[in-house]
Scaffold this motif. Sequence first.
Motif, mmCIF file in Angstrom:
data_model
loop_
_atom_site.group_PDB
_atom_site.id
_atom_site.type_symbol
_atom_site.label_atom_id
_atom_site.label_comp_id
_atom_site.label_asym_id
_atom_site.label_seq_id
_atom_site.Cartn_x
_atom_site.Cartn_y
_atom_site.Cartn_z
ATOM 1 N N LEU A 161 5.985 46.562 3.896
ATOM 2 C CA LEU A 161 7.367 46.642 3.552
ATOM 3 C C LEU A 161 8.048 46.833 2.125
ATOM 4 O O LEU A 161 8.551 47.858 1.890
ATOM 5 C CB LEU A 161 7.939 45.308 3.972
ATOM 6 N N GLY A 162 7.314 46.189 1.239
ATOM 7 C CA GLY A 162 7.538 46.377 -0.286
ATOM 8 C C GLY A 162 6.990 47.978 -0.573
ATOM 9 O O GLY A 162 7.900 48.475 -1.120
ATOM 10 N N GLY A 163 6.085 48.469 0.076
ATOM 11 C CA GLY A 163 5.740 49.838 -0.409
ATOM 12 C C GLY A 163 6.640 50.763 0.153
ATOM 13 O O GLY A 163 6.970 51.866 -0.446
ATOM 14 N N ALA A 190 19.131 51.316 2.290
ATOM 15 C CA ALA A 190 20.143 50.267 2.475
ATOM 16 C C ALA A 190 19.477 49.534 3.990
ATOM 17 O O ALA A 190 19.850 48.319 4.048
ATOM 18 C CB ALA A 190 21.487 50.769 2.876
ATOM 19 N N VAL A 191 18.446 50.336 4.715
ATOM 20 C CA VAL A 191 18.228 49.523 5.850
ATOM 21 C C VAL A 191 16.919 49.010 5.579
ATOM 22 O O VAL A 191 16.797 47.781 6.011
ATOM 23 C CB VAL A 191 17.715 50.848 6.896
ATOM 24 N N VAL A 192 16.033 49.403 4.559
ATOM 25 C CA VAL A 192 14.828 48.602 4.602
ATOM 26 C C VAL A 192 14.662 47.718 3.217
ATOM 27 O O VAL A 192 13.868 46.611 3.363
ATOM 28 C CB VAL A 192 13.597 49.887 4.457
ATOM 29 N N ALA A 193 15.619 48.004 2.204
ATOM 30 C CA ALA A 193 15.641 47.104 1.024
ATOM 31 C C ALA A 193 16.057 45.620 1.327
ATOM 32 O O ALA A 193 15.580 44.814 0.755
ATOM 33 C CB ALA A 193 16.381 47.871 -0.155
ATOM 34 N N PRO A 194 17.277 45.526 2.072
ATOM 35 C CA PRO A 194 17.703 44.105 1.939
ATOM 36 C C PRO A 194 16.802 43.040 2.783
ATOM 37 O O PRO A 194 16.591 42.110 2.385
ATOM 38 C CB PRO A 194 19.022 44.221 2.697
ATOM 39 N N PRO A 195 16.194 43.508 3.947
ATOM 40 C CA PRO A 195 15.101 42.824 4.446
ATOM 41 C C PRO A 195 14.148 42.212 3.627
ATOM 42 O O PRO A 195 13.604 41.041 3.359
ATOM 43 C CB PRO A 195 14.651 43.516 5.768
ATOM 44 N N THR A 215 9.802 50.767 -2.036
ATOM 45 C CA THR A 215 9.802 51.453 -3.366
ATOM 46 C C THR A 215 9.620 53.203 -3.024
ATOM 47 O O THR A 215 10.273 53.947 -3.802
ATOM 48 C CB THR A 215 8.676 51.071 -4.146
ATOM 49 N N LEU A 216 8.775 53.458 -1.979
ATOM 50 C CA LEU A 216 8.719 54.964 -1.651
ATOM 51 C C LEU A 216 10.335 55.339 -1.459
ATOM 52 O O LEU A 216 10.584 56.471 -1.869
ATOM 53 C CB LEU A 216 7.786 55.125 -0.563
ATOM 54 N N VAL A 217 10.939 54.731 -0.592
ATOM 55 C CA VAL A 217 12.261 55.415 -0.009
ATOM 56 C C VAL A 217 13.496 55.204 -1.101
ATOM 57 O O VAL A 217 14.126 55.974 -1.551
ATOM 58 C CB VAL A 217 12.838 54.564 1.086
ATOM 59 N N LEU A 218 13.385 53.963 -2.084
ATOM 60 C CA LEU A 218 14.290 53.985 -3.123
ATOM 61 C C LEU A 218 14.004 55.037 -4.335
ATOM 62 O O LEU A 218 14.687 55.413 -4.720
ATOM 63 C CB LEU A 218 14.010 52.580 -3.613
ATOM 64 N N ALA A 259 21.467 44.178 -7.034
ATOM 65 C CA ALA A 259 20.979 45.364 -6.470
ATOM 66 C C ALA A 259 21.359 46.014 -5.351
ATOM 67 O O ALA A 259 21.848 47.241 -5.233
ATOM 68 C CB ALA A 259 19.321 45.055 -6.110
ATOM 69 N N VAL A 260 21.912 45.158 -4.578
ATOM 70 C CA VAL A 260 22.546 45.479 -3.040
ATOM 71 C C VAL A 260 24.038 46.325 -3.603
ATOM 72 O O VAL A 260 24.242 47.255 -2.928
ATOM 73 C CB VAL A 260 22.776 44.353 -2.232
ATOM 74 N N VAL A 261 24.730 45.605 -4.257
ATOM 75 C CA VAL A 261 25.911 46.096 -4.765
ATOM 76 C C VAL A 261 25.759 47.414 -5.578
ATOM 77 O O VAL A 261 26.592 48.495 -5.080
ATOM 78 C CB VAL A 261 26.878 45.094 -5.502
ATOM 79 N N ALA A 262 24.687 47.353 -6.537
ATOM 80 C CA ALA A 262 24.668 48.702 -7.188
ATOM 81 C C ALA A 262 24.415 49.851 -6.101
ATOM 82 O O ALA A 262 24.562 51.082 -6.266
ATOM 83 C CB ALA A 262 23.706 48.590 -8.218
ATOM 84 N N LEU A 263 23.446 49.722 -5.166
ATOM 85 C CA LEU A 263 23.072 50.357 -4.262
ATOM 86 C C LEU A 263 24.195 51.323 -3.373
ATOM 87 O O LEU A 263 24.343 52.504 -3.299
ATOM 88 C CB LEU A 263 21.937 50.048 -3.300
ATOM 89 N N ALA A 264 25.176 50.321 -2.882
ATOM 90 C CA ALA A 264 26.361 50.756 -2.389
ATOM 91 C C ALA A 264 27.276 51.300 -3.277
ATOM 92 O O ALA A 264 27.602 52.567 -2.584
ATOM 93 C CB ALA A 264 27.105 49.431 -1.753
ATOM 94 N N VAL A 265 27.371 51.076 -4.450
ATOM 95 C CA VAL A 265 28.190 51.956 -5.261
ATOM 96 C C VAL A 265 27.445 53.383 -5.444
ATOM 97 O O VAL A 265 28.140 54.266 -5.708
ATOM 98 C CB VAL A 265 28.287 51.309 -6.685
#
Length: 333
Positions: A163-165, A204-209, A168-171, A230-236
């Motif tokens: 999941l971590g991999g 936003a789907v894979v990072a919060p879990p 980072t790939l998607v992010l 991190a979550v707020v910055a992604l949303a912004v």
Amino acid sequence: MHLYDFWFLLIAFLWTGYFFLEGFDFGIGVLTKLLARDRTERRVLINTIGPVWDGNEVWLITAGGATFAAFPDWYATLFSGFYLPLLAILVCLILRGVAFEYRHKRTEERWQRNWEHAIFWCSLLPAFLWGAIFANLVRGVPIGADKNYAGGLSDLITPYALLGGVVTLVLFTFHGAVFAALKTAGDIRMRARRYAAWLGVATAVVAPPFLGWTQWDRGNARSLVAMAVAVVALAVALVMNQRRREGWAFAMSGVAIAAAVAMLFLALFPDVMPSSLDPRWSLTAANASSSPYTLKIMTWVAVIMTPLIMGYQAWTYWVFRKRIGTQHIPAAH
């Protein structure tokens, strides 16, 4: 603050800088097969990182060198336990650098296509493997009483690491799409913005879990704050991309990466490599560090050299700040 605490923070800073810069670098490499429609557009994407990709990798070299000098036990256990994935990353980085330099040396279709495949796969694999490595690093791996890695490759392949991999790939690919929108002109810029929207939603789907799993497993109050940032910055970043504010979108996607990396290090400290066999066998910033004299000398060197290197790299980005489009690519290439 002890010097080993300072060096833990400095190494965390170096890894954060590396993932911020190499993140969009990897993302561009992945997008050469996803976003670009033809060879000219692939050249546009490659040229957006052409002046800076090698400078971005200096952060990795510096982080590795600082770990070797400041925390030799951490370095030895990390590079022995994670030998195969780190070797795979090293091979990918070498091939990727060669591909950037050799792709345009000949005009034959097969020659250029093969090097373009190398750019894609040698960007995708490290982007995935770094996430898996750091996930294992934070959660803990089998370390014996002698401070040596006591597991095998199968111990590194867990649902959490995978999941971590993916995260980072998607992010990183999202970060790269935002960078592409910031640095290109014309139709490719519009499509980069659309790709950034889709990739941002996927992140936003894979990072919060993954971040929530990390917080539940090893988190503390400080890592919780970093997770929220991190979550707020992604949303912004998603909102700014939707509003066509590429500069702000890129800055916020960078903040999301930096905050996520900071969360991992905050959850890790004071350990540097937790042992999944026995907490007493974990490597910590205190028991894995070099002598105080060595750390003192290194601190003086870091205080002098780090600002100079950062200043030079910032100047490089400023010089090559203009957008590029297909109209800038010579027909022969």
